[in-house]
Structures are given as C-alpha cells and as structure tokens.
Design a protein around this motif. Sequence first.
Motif, PDB file in Angstrom:
ATOM      1  N   VAL A   1      12.304  -1.087  -7.488  1.00  0.00           N
ATOM      2  CA  VAL A   1      12.933  -0.441  -6.328  1.00  0.00           C
ATOM      3  C   VAL A   1      12.311  -0.892  -5.008  1.00  0.00           C
ATOM      4  N   HIS A   2      11.624  -2.021  -5.004  1.00  0.00           N
ATOM      5  CA  HIS A   2      10.852  -2.414  -3.829  1.00  0.00           C
ATOM      6  C   HIS A   2      11.712  -2.570  -2.580  1.00  0.00           C
ATOM      7  N   HIS A   3      12.983  -2.930  -2.755  1.00  0.00           N
ATOM      8  CA  HIS A   3      13.848  -3.180  -1.610  1.00  0.00           C
ATOM      9  C   HIS A   3      14.152  -1.905  -0.824  1.00  0.00           C
ATOM     10  N   GLN A   4      13.991  -0.763  -1.450  1.00  0.00           N
ATOM     11  CA  GLN A   4      14.274   0.510  -0.782  1.00  0.00           C
ATOM     12  C   GLN A   4      13.091   1.458  -0.753  1.00  0.00           C
ATOM     13  N   ALA A   5      12.001   1.106  -1.400  1.00  0.00           N
ATOM     14  CA  ALA A   5      10.911   2.050  -1.614  1.00  0.00           C
ATOM     15  C   ALA A   5      10.391   2.656  -0.313  1.00  0.00           C
ATOM     16  N   GLN A   6      10.134   1.829   0.699  1.00  0.00           N
ATOM     17  CA  GLN A   6       9.537   2.347   1.928  1.00  0.00           C
ATOM     18  C   GLN A   6      10.482   3.276   2.677  1.00  0.00           C
ATOM     19  N   SER A   7      11.741   2.895   2.783  1.00  0.00           N
ATOM     20  CA  SER A   7      12.688   3.752   3.508  1.00  0.00           C
ATOM     21  C   SER A   7      12.919   5.056   2.760  1.00  0.00           C
ATOM     22  N   VAL A   8      12.995   5.000   1.431  1.00  0.00           N
ATOM     23  CA  VAL A   8      13.145   6.224   0.634  1.00  0.00           C
ATOM     24  C   VAL A   8      11.948   7.135   0.843  1.00  0.00           C
ATOM     25  N   LEU A   9      10.760   6.556   0.817  1.00  0.00           N
ATOM     26  CA  LEU A   9       9.547   7.355   1.013  1.00  0.00           C
ATOM     27  C   LEU A   9       9.523   7.962   2.406  1.00  0.00           C
ATOM     28  N   ASP A  10       9.801   7.170   3.427  1.00  0.00           N
ATOM     29  CA  ASP A  10       9.787   7.677   4.802  1.00  0.00           C
ATOM     30  C   ASP A  10      10.796   8.815   4.982  1.00  0.00           C
ATOM     31  N   ASN A  11      12.000   8.635   4.478  1.00  0.00           N
ATOM     32  CA  ASN A  11      13.033   9.666   4.625  1.00  0.00           C
ATOM     33  C   ASN A  11      12.678  10.932   3.868  1.00  0.00           C
ATOM     34  N   THR A  12      12.090  10.761   2.679  1.00  0.00           N
ATOM     35  CA  THR A  12      11.745  11.933   1.866  1.00  0.00           C
ATOM     36  C   THR A  12      10.610  12.727   2.493  1.00  0.00           C
ATOM     37  N   LEU A  13       9.594  12.050   2.991  1.00  0.00           N
ATOM     38  CA  LEU A  13       8.478  12.749   3.627  1.00  0.00           C
ATOM     39  C   LEU A  13       8.941  13.476   4.887  1.00  0.00           C
ATOM     40  N   ARG A  14       9.810  12.834   5.638  1.00  0.00           N
ATOM     41  CA  ARG A  14      10.359  13.479   6.831  1.00  0.00           C
ATOM     42  C   ARG A  14      11.149  14.732   6.448  1.00  0.00           C
ATOM     43  N   LEU A  15      11.904  14.631   5.365  1.00  0.00           N
ATOM     44  CA  LEU A  15      12.660  15.779   4.878  1.00  0.00           C
ATOM     45  C   LEU A  15      11.731  16.917   4.483  1.00  0.00           C
ATOM     46  N   VAL A  16      10.730  16.608   3.670  1.00  0.00           N
ATOM     47  CA  VAL A  16       9.798  17.641   3.203  1.00  0.00           C
ATOM     48  C   VAL A  16       9.116  18.329   4.373  1.00  0.00           C
ATOM     49  N   ASP A  17       8.703  17.555   5.366  1.00  0.00           N
ATOM     50  CA  ASP A  17       8.002  18.122   6.514  1.00  0.00           C
ATOM     51  C   ASP A  17       8.899  19.017   7.362  1.00  0.00           C
ATOM     52  N   ALA A  18      10.202  18.739   7.368  1.00  0.00           N
ATOM     53  CA  ALA A  18      11.120  19.470   8.239  1.00  0.00           C
ATOM     54  C   ALA A  18      11.848  20.612   7.539  1.00  0.00           C
ATOM     55  N   LEU A  19      11.698  20.731   6.230  1.00  0.00           N
ATOM     56  CA  LEU A  19      12.414  21.777   5.492  1.00  0.00           C
ATOM     57  C   LEU A  19      11.966  23.168   5.923  1.00  0.00           C
TER      58      LEU A  19
ATOM     59  N   VAL B   1      27.044  14.275  -2.080  1.00  0.00           N
ATOM     60  CA  VAL B   1      26.168  13.183  -1.655  1.00  0.00           C
ATOM     61  C   VAL B   1      25.960  13.326  -0.153  1.00  0.00           C
ATOM     62  N   LEU B   2      24.710  13.412   0.267  1.00  0.00           N
ATOM     63  CA  LEU B   2      24.416  13.618   1.676  1.00  0.00           C
ATOM     64  C   LEU B   2      23.094  12.959   2.023  1.00  0.00           C
ATOM     65  N   THR B   3      22.896  12.732   3.309  1.00  0.00           N
ATOM     66  CA  THR B   3      21.650  12.141   3.781  1.00  0.00           C
ATOM     67  C   THR B   3      20.618  13.235   4.027  1.00  0.00           C
ATOM     68  N   ALA B   4      19.386  12.825   4.263  1.00  0.00           N
ATOM     69  CA  ALA B   4      18.337  13.785   4.582  1.00  0.00           C
ATOM     70  C   ALA B   4      18.685  14.571   5.833  1.00  0.00           C
ATOM     71  N   ASP B   5      19.193  13.889   6.860  1.00  0.00           N
ATOM     72  CA  ASP B   5      19.554  14.584   8.095  1.00  0.00           C
ATOM     73  C   ASP B   5      20.677  15.587   7.873  1.00  0.00           C
ATOM     74  N   GLU B   6      21.647  15.221   7.056  1.00  0.00           N
ATOM     75  CA  GLU B   6      22.741  16.151   6.765  1.00  0.00           C
ATOM     76  C   GLU B   6      22.237  17.369   5.996  1.00  0.00           C
ATOM     77  N   ALA B   7      21.295  17.149   5.084  1.00  0.00           N
ATOM     78  CA  ALA B   7      20.715  18.270   4.345  1.00  0.00           C
ATOM     79  C   ALA B   7      19.941  19.197   5.279  1.00  0.00           C
ATOM     80  N   LEU B   8      19.152  18.617   6.176  1.00  0.00           N
ATOM     81  CA  LEU B   8      18.385  19.441   7.115  1.00  0.00           C
ATOM     82  C   LEU B   8      19.308  20.232   8.036  1.00  0.00           C
ATOM     83  N   GLU B   9      20.398  19.613   8.451  1.00  0.00           N
ATOM     84  CA  GLU B   9      21.354  20.324   9.301  1.00  0.00           C
ATOM     85  C   GLU B   9      21.989  21.487   8.547  1.00  0.00           C
ATOM     86  N   ALA B  10      22.330  21.262   7.277  1.00  0.00           N
ATOM     87  CA  ALA B  10      22.946  22.313   6.479  1.00  0.00           C
ATOM     88  C   ALA B  10      21.973  23.439   6.165  1.00  0.00           C
TER      89      ALA B  10
END
Length: 203
Positions: free
Chosen positions: A28-46, A185-194
Amino acid sequence: MDTRHTAVILIGFQNDYFAPEGALHGVVHHQAQSVLDNTLRLVDALPSDVLVLATPIVFQPGYPEMEEPVGILKLIRERGAFAAGQPGCDTIEPLLQRAPRVRVVPGKRGFNAFHGTSLLQVLRENSISQVLLAGVVTSICIDSTARYAADQGYKVGVLSDCTAGRNATEQSVFCDSLFPMYASVLTADEALEALAPTESLAR
C-alpha cells in the motif's frame, strides 16, 4: 450522525504496512502516507464521545494459526509479517501517542476484524449503531469487516481517503462500485462534518 452511537474502527495501522521497512509496506506504499495523515487528522478532530477502536492483526511465532494459507495470508507468513513480539507487528507510533483516545481490541487473526475479537461485544456495550472504517487493505480487511458489520445490522461508512487498496484501480472499484451496494462512502472531512454538533435554535 449521532456521535454517541458512532465508532471509528482502525484496521491494520501497524509497522509492517506503514513503516518504510515494513514487510508489507510495498502493498500500500502508494497511499500509505496520505491515508495515515487523513486518519490522524480525523482522530484528532473527532468529537470526544465518538468511540475509536484499533484492531491490529497479530500471529504467534511460527504462525500456528495458519495450516495451508493462500493469497495475502501466505505472503504474510512468507515475509514474517505481524508476528507477535516483532517490531513490524506493533501499532504505529502516531496512534500509540494518541492513547487512551484509541482503544485497542486484540485478537484479530484474519481479514474480518470481528472474527476472533471482542469487537462486536464492545460495540454493543457502547450502544453503537454506526461504524466508520479506516485502514488497509481496502479489498480485503476493509471489505470483509464492512460486510460483516452490515450483516449485523450496523450502518457502515467506509472512509475513502483513510483506506488504501493495492493500487489506485482497486481502490476506485471498491469505493465507486462495490461499497455503495451496502455502505456509505465518504471522506474524512465529510465524516467530520456529519459528526459536528448542531446548535439548536432558540425559540
């Protein structure tokens, strides 16, 4: 979404997938960093009342759990991935730093995060009715867990930018065509908004 009845389930956030030297980082190296960055941002903002659960996969040394593995399980054994006591098996440091916000549910041995774990019991004990999934691999553990959760009557959301397939085509096929048949199916930002609190209007 009702924050009190929502859980975010983190799947596979371990060194063997996300560390550059990880045994399966190439999957998953092609997406690993962006997935990690988005997930950590999500966790911090929940919101604080959203339950956050991590379900790491761990095998005993020698892989006695596997008799005749095929596919990715065979690859896991061949490369010595996710073996108990080895650094590759450990949860990635950024999530460890977020304890106790992230609760670990141990016992995962295969694709479905419910199998062999107390995940279903934890969700029931916390009156969860909706789950949001993040992690890897989209076509395997995410799909298996999402389908099982849907069969158990949960509303399922797959976070498209917090999950990674083996390649961009696979990710697109699952998020655009397969997941929508039984999940949102939704993005991290869409989940945070909801999940954002709504202010009631004074009358």
